[in-house]
Scaffold this motif. Structure first.
Motif, PDB file in Angstrom:
ATOM      1  N   LYS A 214       0.826  -1.218   0.000  1.00 25.58           N
ATOM      2  CA  LYS A 214       0.000   0.000   0.000  1.00 25.58           C
ATOM      3  C   LYS A 214       0.853   1.257   0.000  1.00 25.58           C
ATOM      4  CE  LYS A 214      -2.599  -0.749   3.601  1.00 25.58           C
ATOM      5  NZ  LYS A 214      -3.681  -0.578   4.608  1.00 25.58           N
ATOM      6  N   ARG A 452      -0.411 -12.668   0.523  1.00 27.92           N
ATOM      7  CA  ARG A 452      -1.251 -11.464   0.570  1.00 27.92           C
ATOM      8  C   ARG A 452      -1.768 -11.256   1.996  1.00 27.92           C
ATOM      9  NH1 ARG A 452      -0.923  -7.252  -1.849  1.00 27.92           N
ATOM     10  NH2 ARG A 452      -0.812  -6.537   0.310  1.00 27.92           N
ATOM     11  N   ASP A 456      -0.866  -8.011   4.307  1.00 31.25           N
ATOM     12  CA  ASP A 456      -1.924  -7.184   4.884  1.00 31.25           C
ATOM     13  C   ASP A 456      -1.757  -7.053   6.398  1.00 31.25           C
ATOM     14  OD1 ASP A 456      -2.979  -6.876   2.368  1.00 31.25           O
ATOM     15  OD2 ASP A 456      -4.611  -8.326   2.649  1.00 31.25           O
TER      16      ASP A 456
END
Length: 682
Positions: A214, A452, A456
């Motif tokens: 991100k 993933r 996260d």
């Protein structure tokens, strides 16, 4: 009749006379003839167009006196020439029944492997064979396990093909994988490389991290947490491998398979054991319940936690014994999970146990299917994730949110503790080479979504200011023989190190080891670039040729850095002498303090400085300068087993240090000499 004969004779004689006539010549018409310009309309009785027109060819109406039909004008119309003949295609062969498809597939694979076209191209033979199996798996999947058994027997791939490859063995898993894999591409190449040694190992696929994170790594990094000065005791157990079928007195030196079982003998003495299995265990056997309880009784006393318990404990996988698939079942797995976690709760005192799934903690062992398969295939292992998560909840070790995560993420979960530590567990079967399901869609670095999930959680921890411990079973690096190159190259821990990830923990190898992760995928291996260390725990099981051991960490309660690690072990070679009496069981003895064993090689490191990746890099530098430190390490690697081989050659020393500096399989394969990773050769 006589008059007819006279005529025939006359014709024959006349013919001979003509043939025998000398200089006789045939006559022809004029040398040229000019055909009339108009079309001779009398040639046909009817026409579809005007036969006297000059801008189009006449189209006569043709009547077939045999088929009794008139051919339509469209058949020969130059303006409507058909693209395809839709009236009378040739018939297709009848659909083959499943038995014929099986037989044909078998013959095709045999022929491919015998064909001179492939010559010595074993990789081409294997991939072409997989293409045949794939089409059978997509049309009549119920036939593939039978085909697998027959091919195993044909090419002598195993000693008991019917047991190993049948639908009750690994055959159903192989069917799913080959039917869904790109067997003509990277998937097939790696299947042939890993399971059949037919193809070369392809290089690690290029890693594209565009959009993966991100946000970029903070620059400058957040201010490090200050040490509290308060130390926590944390227990690390791994690879217990309880054997509830252990048979005391059976053969402990069997010819093949798991020893200390009534069904496995030594071929040189089939009627009487050469080495009767001691009741506390042996070097070629998994852990009898007697050894399990001996370890459980010893841990609180030796660690000084009888009254306090541990702050918490970690278990890095593998509860179940090393049975072949045909001897396993769901009940055997869930029985093992239940008995061990109940014993942990009973014997280790207060403090939660955070556990990761091992490759043997499943049925079929080492198999876990990605959700990307869809439908029922995607949830075929949910029985295990549901059982484990509910069991961990029952023991009051994880909250409801983590229970739901474990059910959704292959048994993996994250727990955010009140003290600022976030523990993230992974199901590392999803990068393990032995998991057939990992060979579907290998062009994706994260087909399962496991990494993933990890990313996260790390991003969430970074935002919250948490420190993180990551736990898994199968190592991501060391000598590169256990994990796949993809996706372990996606373990980009430097994005979150050193400010988020404090430590990583693995098991699986049964040996006392470690791996250092460096920045930029270890392109510059130096103390300045050392980011995080993975601690690889010793096993409780003695399999193979090892002593049994466990470890306790001293951990700062604010930074969650490890300040020291203490390891205990018991000498398995002494177990036979315990059988004649019941007064004493195995003796677990303090083996070493990590700081004391290696600390003198790292000057300037105070007693309260962490044993972090930088410290470990300095230790490896010292090992290269003084190989006796590698001898010390190798002795600890097998928990001081009398069967552990020494590491004295320069090749062995440099290889082991290279493994220590390999956080991913790709780095180990690229940089390190193979063949020195384990001390279990005996």
């Amino acid at each position: 009749m006589q008059s007819a004969l006279r005529v025939l004779v006359s014709l024959v004689i006349a013919g001979k006379s003509l043939a025998q006539a000398p200089n006789a010549q045939l006559t022809f018409g004029p040398a040229t003839f000019t055909a009339p310009g108009p079309f001779p309309t009398s040639a046909f009785t009817r026409y579809y167009n005007s036969p006297t027109a000059t801008k189009a060819q006449p189209q006569p109406v043709i009547s077939d006196s045999v088929l009794h039909k008139v051919y339509p004008a469209a058949l020969t119309d130059p303006n409507t020439i058909p693209k395809n003949n839709t009236q009378d295609p040739h018939p297709l062969p009848p659909k083959a029944n499943p038995a014929l498809l099986l037989e044909t597939a078998f013959e095709q694979v045999v022929n491919i492997n015998a064909s001179p076209v492939f010559a010595n191209n074993s990789c081409g033979k294997c991939i072409a064979s997989l293409e045949v199996v794939k089409f059978l798996g997509m049309t009549t999947p119920e036939q593939v396990p039978t085909l697998a058994v027959r091919l195993c027997e044909q090419f002598k791939l195993a000693s008991d093909c019917g047991t190993m490859y049948s639908v009750l063995g690994i055959g159903s898993v192989i069917t799913q994988v080959i039917a869904n894999a790109d067997v003509g591409g990277l998937d097939g190449q790696l299947i042939c490389q890993n399971f059949f040694s037919a193809c070369p190992l392809p290089p690690t696929s290029p890693l594209n991290l565009t959009g993966w994170f991100k946000s970029p790594k903070p620059n400058p990094l957040p201010t490090p947490k200050k040490p509290s000065g308060k130390r926590l005791k944390v227990l690390h157990l791994s690879d217990l491998h309880i054997d509830p079928r252990y048979a005391t007195g059976s053969e402990a030196n069997c010819t093949s398979g798991l020893c200390c079982r009534d069904n496995n003998i030594n071929q040189n003495s089939p009627n009487a054991p050469l080495l009767p299995a001691p009741r506390f265990g042996s070097f070629l056997c998994d852990t009898p319940i007697s050894l399990v309880l001996s370890a459980m009784q010893s841990i609180p006393v030796l660690s000084g936690t009888e009254k306090t318990g541990f702050a918490f404990s970690i278990y890095t996988g593998d509860l179940v014994s090393h049975d072949p698939d045909n001897q396993l079942s769901r009940d055997y797995v869930t029985y093992t999970e239940t008995i061990i976690y109940d014993l942990f709760k009973q014997q280790l005192g207060s403090g939660p146990v955070y556990a990761a799934i091992g490759n043997h903690d499943s049925y079929n062992q080492a198999q876990d299917a990605p959700h990307a398969l869809g439908g029922k295939l995607a949830s075929q292992f949910s029985w295990n994730y549901d059982h484990l998560s509910e069991l961990w909840s029952h023991e009051n070790w994880i909250p409801e949110g983590a229970v739901q995560q474990a059910k959704a993420h292959y048994g993996a979960y994250s727990v955010r503790r009140l003290d600022g530590l976030r523990v993230i567990t992974l199901n590392t079967d999803l990068w393990y080479r032995a998991n057939w399901f990992n060979y579907i869609n290998l062009t994706s670095s994260d087909n399962s979504g496991m990494l993933r999930f990890l990313t996260d959680e790390l991003e969430s921890a970074e935002e919250a200011g948490d420190r993180v411990w990551i736990m898994g079973h199968v190592i991501s690096g060391w000598d590169g023989t256990n994990p796949l190159l993809n996706p372990t190259n996606l373990c980009k821990v430097d994005r979150f190190s050193p400010h988020v990830i404090a430590n990583i923990f693995f098991g699986h190898t049964h040996e006392d080891q470690f791996s250092i992760f460096y920045a930029n995928n270890a392109t510059d291996i130096s103390a300045e670039n050392a980011q995080t260390v993975a601690w690889i725990a010793p096993s409780i099981t003695p399999l193979t040729h090892l002593n049994s051991g466990f470890r306790v960490y001293e951990v700062d309660s604010a930074t969650f850095d490890i300040l020291d690690a203490h390891t205990w072990s018991t000498d398995v070679s002494t177990f036979p002498a315990l059988d004649p009496q019941t007064a004493a069981g195995p003796t677990f003895t303090f083996e070493y303090s990590t700081r004391d064993a290696y600390g003198a090689a790292v000057p300037g490191w105070t007693a309260n400085d962490p044993l972090n990746a930088t410290w470990w890099h300095h230790v490896t530098d010292a090992m290269l300068a003084n190989s006796t430190l590698v001898t010390v390490f190798t002795n600890f690697q097998g928990k001081r087993s009398i069967l552990s081989p020494a590491c004295t050659s320069s090749d062995c020393v440099s290889a082991k240090v290279c493994y220590m500096r390999s956080g991913s399989a790709s780095i180990a394969r690229q940089n390190c000499k193979q063949g020195f990773g384990s001390v279990q050769g005996g």
